[in-house]
Design a protein around this motif. Structure first.
Motif, PDB file in Angstrom:
ATOM      1  N   VAL A  20     -48.900   2.793 -38.239  1.00 21.00           N
ATOM      2  CA  VAL A  20     -49.986   3.098 -39.183  1.00 21.00           C
ATOM      3  C   VAL A  20     -50.336   4.579 -39.133  1.00 21.00           C
ATOM      4  O   VAL A  20     -50.411   5.250 -40.166  1.00 21.00           O
ATOM      5  CB  VAL A  20     -51.230   2.238 -38.883  1.00 21.00           C
ATOM      6  CG1 VAL A  20     -52.423   2.681 -39.723  1.00 21.00           C
ATOM      7  CG2 VAL A  20     -50.936   0.761 -39.102  1.00 21.00           C
ATOM      8  N   MET A  45     -49.564  -7.038 -35.959  1.00 23.55           N
ATOM      9  CA  MET A  45     -50.676  -6.433 -36.697  1.00 23.55           C
ATOM     10  C   MET A  45     -51.921  -7.311 -36.592  1.00 23.55           C
ATOM     11  O   MET A  45     -53.021  -6.812 -36.343  1.00 23.55           O
ATOM     12  CB  MET A  45     -50.288  -6.235 -38.165  1.00 23.55           C
ATOM     13  CG  MET A  45     -51.416  -5.696 -39.045  1.00 23.55           C
ATOM     14  SD  MET A  45     -50.954  -5.592 -40.802  1.00 23.55           S
ATOM     15  CE  MET A  45     -50.892  -7.326 -41.242  1.00 23.55           C
ATOM     16  N   HIS A  51     -56.266  -4.410 -39.513  1.00 28.37           N
ATOM     17  CA  HIS A  51     -55.626  -3.995 -40.764  1.00 28.37           C
ATOM     18  C   HIS A  51     -55.114  -5.188 -41.555  1.00 28.37           C
ATOM     19  O   HIS A  51     -54.724  -6.202 -41.002  1.00 28.37           O
ATOM     20  CB  HIS A  51     -54.447  -3.053 -40.502  1.00 28.37           C
ATOM     21  CG  HIS A  51     -54.846  -1.713 -40.004  1.00 28.37           C
ATOM     22  ND1 HIS A  51     -55.514  -0.804 -40.772  1.00 28.37           N
ATOM     23  CD2 HIS A  51     -54.675  -1.125 -38.798  1.00 28.37           C
ATOM     24  CE1 HIS A  51     -55.737   0.286 -40.071  1.00 28.37           C
ATOM     25  NE2 HIS A  51     -55.243   0.114 -38.864  1.00 28.37           N
ATOM     26  N   VAL A  56     -52.004  -1.256 -45.179  1.00 34.21           N
ATOM     27  CA  VAL A  56     -50.909  -0.521 -44.548  1.00 34.21           C
ATOM     28  C   VAL A  56     -49.888  -0.099 -45.604  1.00 34.21           C
ATOM     29  O   VAL A  56     -49.454   1.052 -45.630  1.00 34.21           O
ATOM     30  CB  VAL A  56     -50.245  -1.357 -43.435  1.00 34.21           C
ATOM     31  CG1 VAL A  56     -49.060  -0.607 -42.827  1.00 34.21           C
ATOM     32  CG2 VAL A  56     -51.264  -1.721 -42.355  1.00 34.21           C
TER      33      VAL A  56
END
Length: 190
Positions: A20, A45, A51, A56
């Protein structure tokens, strides 16, 4: 090549934030990014961050499914400055080391190596087995760079973000890109 572009892979190893933050830094440097995220990385993730995939993906210039073997970055005729896999799982490392292209990440890495472009793998696992070390050696012998994300404490990082930025700054140095996130050894004395 008038457009500066880098392929970015995010695989399923711990350290999703490296990918990221890399996308954020490359955006600040006005580098076009071509992103693919493995299925395992999506699980990572969820465990490591808050996120969402859409957020992303929005950081990248272009995104591709991990099984899209017809993506632009799967061809050597699609010119890039190279590729960074951040983080790089041992599975992905093994695929790259053996020339297997079972995902877009390993295919794009294979293309990067065959075209003699820089390939940097932030190998994220410890301790290493002999198989891991042999795979790292194989990738290195093919011209790739294995750069485990190990913090540089001489930089006296004040936060996790500072450690991540320093590591990624050193990775971007390998592409002659300066994101001003590296506290360089003894540079303040020069």
């Amino acid at each position: 090549m008038s457009t500066r572009r880098i392929a970015v892979g995010i695989s399923g190893a711990s350290g999703f934030m490296y990918g990221v933050r890399l996308l954020e830094l490359l955006r600040e440097l006005d580098i076009e990014t071509h992103l693919t995220i493995s299925r395992s990385a999506l699980l990572t993730m969820q465990h490591e961050t808050t996120h969402k995939l859409a957020d992303v993906n929005a950081l990248a210039s272009f995104t591709y499914r991990c099984d899209d073997m017809a993506a632009a970055i799967s061809s050597g005729s699609f010119r890039t400055l190279g590729m960074i896999v951040a983080p790089c799982s041992m599975k992905t490392l093994a695929e790259i080391a053996s020339g297997l292209s079972s995902s877009l990440i390993s295919r794009a890495a294979d293309v990067t190596l065959k075209e003699r472009r820089p390939l940097v793998l932030l190998a994220r696992e410890t301790p290493y087995t002999l198989a891991h070390l042999r795979n790292m050696m194989a990738v290195t012998e093919m011209g790739g760079i294995v750069a485990p994300p190990v913090p540089a404490f001489y930089a006296r990082p004040a936060s996790l973000d500072a450690m991540i930025d320093h590591t990624l700054g050193r990775v971007l140095d390998l592409f002659a890109l300066d994101c001003n996130s590296v506290r360089r050894w003894k540079e303040h004395e020069a």
